[in-house]
Design an enzyme around this catalytic site. Structure first.
Site, PDB file in Angstrom:
ATOM      1  N   TYR A  97       6.981  -5.871 -10.061  1.00 48.20           N
ATOM      2  CA  TYR A  97       7.001  -5.758  -8.601  1.00 48.20           C
ATOM      3  C   TYR A  97       5.565  -5.796  -8.109  1.00 48.20           C
ATOM      4  CZ  TYR A  97       7.632  -3.590  -3.963  1.00 48.20           C
ATOM      5  OH  TYR A  97       7.631  -3.323  -2.608  1.00 48.20           O
TER       6      TYR A  97
ATOM      7  N   ASP B  94      -2.060  -6.746 -11.805  1.00 43.99           N
ATOM      8  CA  ASP B  94      -1.638  -5.883 -10.709  1.00 43.99           C
ATOM      9  C   ASP B  94      -1.613  -4.450 -11.232  1.00 43.99           C
ATOM     10  OD1 ASP B  94      -0.551  -4.480  -8.658  1.00 43.99           O
ATOM     11  OD2 ASP B  94       1.257  -5.715  -8.450  1.00 43.99           O
TER      12      ASP B  94
ATOM     13  N   LYS C 177      -2.360   2.872  -4.372  1.00 44.46           N
ATOM     14  CA  LYS C 177      -1.876   4.204  -4.779  1.00 44.46           C
ATOM     15  C   LYS C 177      -3.029   5.199  -5.045  1.00 44.46           C
ATOM     16  CE  LYS C 177       2.699   2.566  -5.666  1.00 44.46           C
ATOM     17  NZ  LYS C 177       3.126   1.276  -6.180  1.00 44.46           N
TER      18      LYS C 177
HETATM   19  C1  LIG Z   1       3.554  -0.020  -5.336  1.00 41.16           C
HETATM   20  C2  LIG Z   1       3.163  -1.323  -5.907  1.00 41.16           C
HETATM   21  C3  LIG Z   1       2.765  -2.401  -5.095  1.00 41.16           C
HETATM   22  C4  LIG Z   1       2.877  -2.357  -3.601  1.00 41.16           C
HETATM   23  O1  LIG Z   1       2.044  -1.401  -3.030  1.00 41.16           O
HETATM   24  P1  LIG Z   1       2.396  -0.874  -1.544  1.00 41.16           P
HETATM   25  O2  LIG Z   1       1.246   0.016  -1.228  1.00 41.16           O
HETATM   26  O3  LIG Z   1       3.713  -0.184  -1.658  1.00 41.16           O
HETATM   27  O4  LIG Z   1       2.457  -2.074  -0.680  1.00 41.16           O
HETATM   28  C5  LIG Z   1       2.307  -3.545  -5.706  1.00 41.16           C
HETATM   29  N1  LIG Z   1       2.241  -3.638  -7.041  1.00 41.16           N
HETATM   30  C6  LIG Z   1       2.622  -2.638  -7.863  1.00 41.16           C
HETATM   31  C7  LIG Z   1       2.504  -2.808  -9.322  1.00 41.16           C
HETATM   32  C8  LIG Z   1       3.109  -1.466  -7.313  1.00 41.16           C
HETATM   33  O5  LIG Z   1       3.530  -0.480  -8.126  1.00 41.16           O
END
Ligand SMILES: *Cc1c(COP(=O)(O)O)cnc(C)c1O
Length: 468
Positions: free
Chosen positions: A145, A240, A268
């Protein structure tokens, strides 16, 4: 039974004014049934709901709250920044400070841009990779994701998977036409695609440690092959690490695995609970962004002073506490404890853990198969840098390491997970409301609270056993 009457009434009100009552679908408890609890405040390791119930928090706002809630140093940093004004739309010193902290800790990042969410970070990284290479195709992995970026919202794990929406309505075929989907941890599949289309690929985006199909660790073979193939074909490798940053390793998974991606996305943890994302990498690539280069990306509130202050305080505190090793050790204690109790009751589980991230997967297979199929030695798992062999040997080495991709994750017993979730909640432990999410450790959680968690889980496993 805990009293949730205030939660119930506030959530009923929320549903009148906010779609589904939530501002992000994973919060809706859809995967475990029932209604979400409404939180009033956080205190260190705990969440307190509007009915006054306290929960030991293993969700941590889905990752960011690595120091626990309302950490005094973070609160003070935000207060100090707040009194000076909330946004200027100009350069500020705080941006340099957070940039330098991150650059020092994440070896692959030479320059960094701050944005307002993880979604913005991955969206911008993809645009930059396409702009830099002049190519269009991107590769993403099933079950990974990357936020709700249109072109990446295919087979996107977690809430998308849970809700059974692999392709969201509103995402057009045209938007995803240049997105190639491949299975995670599958070396043959990436070799084949690079053989066939290598020179058309702008970027590969991957969660080096996946957190959105539960915690699933990228194998070293897979990640090294990705690095090798992108390099030799002139494609950009994007790690990511919005979730795994400062979680899978003290400088993220890239640092832990000693692999240097071209671009890393973060979010995060680096915002300390305020809305922040970032993407960074090699100077040569980052300087393709306006105003140096010609790839456009902007943001009115990007580098917001409150968010920078929270991020700086969080990362500095993590460093001062030398928190990483103890976070990992505490998470191993929890992982080993949960596994031992589950095993002793013959509940088939697989536990995947790295750093302060972990998922307890309830396996669907019949009891009789467990000893043969799941008591595999950790040597079958190719993760030499993961310390798993040492982590497991003390308890006899029975971590299963069988969850390697979305296909294996999706076979888990989600009904049993839901029962685990509700029974733990009832005992005051807040775990993610889906089998396909990560449990997080914070510096605020103590060894004795981990023991309490294991003891409570033991009771719950006994209930689950009867439900078989
Ligand atoms: C949470 C997450 C995102 C998206 O971040 P948001 O701040 O919710 O837009 C993208 N990549 C990964 C791996 C994530 O866990």
């Amino acid at each position: 039974m805990l009293n949730h009457s205030q939660s119930h009434s506030l959530f009923s009100e929320a549903k009148q004014v906010i779609p589904g009552g939530v501002n992000s679908p994973a919060r809706a408890f859809g995967a475990v049934g029932g209604e979400p609890i409404v939180i009033e405040r956080g205190e260190g390791a705990y969440l307190i709901d509007v009915d006054g119930n306290r929960y030991l928090d293993y969700v941590q706002s889905w990752g960011p709250m690595i120091l626990g809630h309302a950490h005094p140093i973070v609160v003070e940093a935000i207060q100090t920044a707040l009194l000076k004004g909330t946004s200027f739309g100009t350069p500020t010193e705080a941006e340099n400070k957070l940039a330098k902290l991150i650059i020092n800790l994440v070896p692959s990042i030479q320059k960094i841009r701050f944005v307002n969410s993880g979604t913005e970070a991955t969206m911008s990284a993809i645009r930059l990779a396409r702009g830099f290479t002049g190519r269009t195709k991107i590769i993403k992995f099933i079950g990974n994701y990357h936020g709700h970026v249109d072109s990446l919202l295919v087979a996107a794990g977690s809430s998308a998977a849970t809700l059974g929406v692999p392709n969201s309505p509103g995402v057009t075929q045209g938007t995803i036409a240049d997105t190639i989907l491949l299975p995670y941890n599958n070396v043959d599949a990436i070799k084949k695609i690079f053989h066939d289309l290598g020179k058309e690929i702008a970027a590969v985006i991957v969660e080096p440690v996946a957190g959105n199909m539960g915690c699933v660790i990228g194998s070293s073979n897979f990640l090294y092959e990705l690095r090798h193939l992108t390099q030799t074909n002139g494609a950009i490798l994007i790690f990511d690490e919005v979730l795994s940053g400062f979680r899978a390793g003290k400088g993220g998974a890239g640092q832990r695995f000693s692999i240097t991606p071209d671009i890393t996305t973060l979010g995060k943890v680096i915002g300390g609970g305020l809305p922040v994302g970032a993407y960074g990498g090699k100077t040569e690539i980052m300087d393709a962004l306006l105003p140096v280069g010609n790839v456009f990306q902007a943001g009115t509130l990007s580098g917001n002073p409150l968010a920078m202050a929270a991020g700086i305080a969080t990362i500095q505190t993590l460093q001062e506490l030398k928190a990483f090793a103890s976070l990992e050790r505490k998470m191993s204690t929890l992982a080993e404890g949960l596994e031992e109790e589950a095993k002793s009751l013959e509940i088939p589980v697989a536990i995947e853990q790295i750093g302060s991230m972990m998922t307890l997967f309830f396996l669907a297979e019949h009891k009789k198969d467990i000893s043969e199929k799941y008591h595999v030695s950790s040597t079958t798992f190719n993760g030499s840098m993961l310390d798993r062999s040492t982590a497991t040997s003390s308890t006899g080495g029975c971590f299963a390491n069988k969850i390697t991709n979305w296909e294996t994750a999706a076979r888990c017993n989600t009904k049993r997970y839901a029962s685990f979730f509700w029974n733990m909640l009832e005992r005051g432990f807040y775990f993610p409301c889906s089998q396909f999410e990560v449990f997080f450790m914070s510096t605020a959680i103590t060894e004795s609270e981990i023991q309490q968690t294991i003891n409570a889980a033991k009771e719950v496993f006994k209930i689950l056993q009867k439900q078989q």
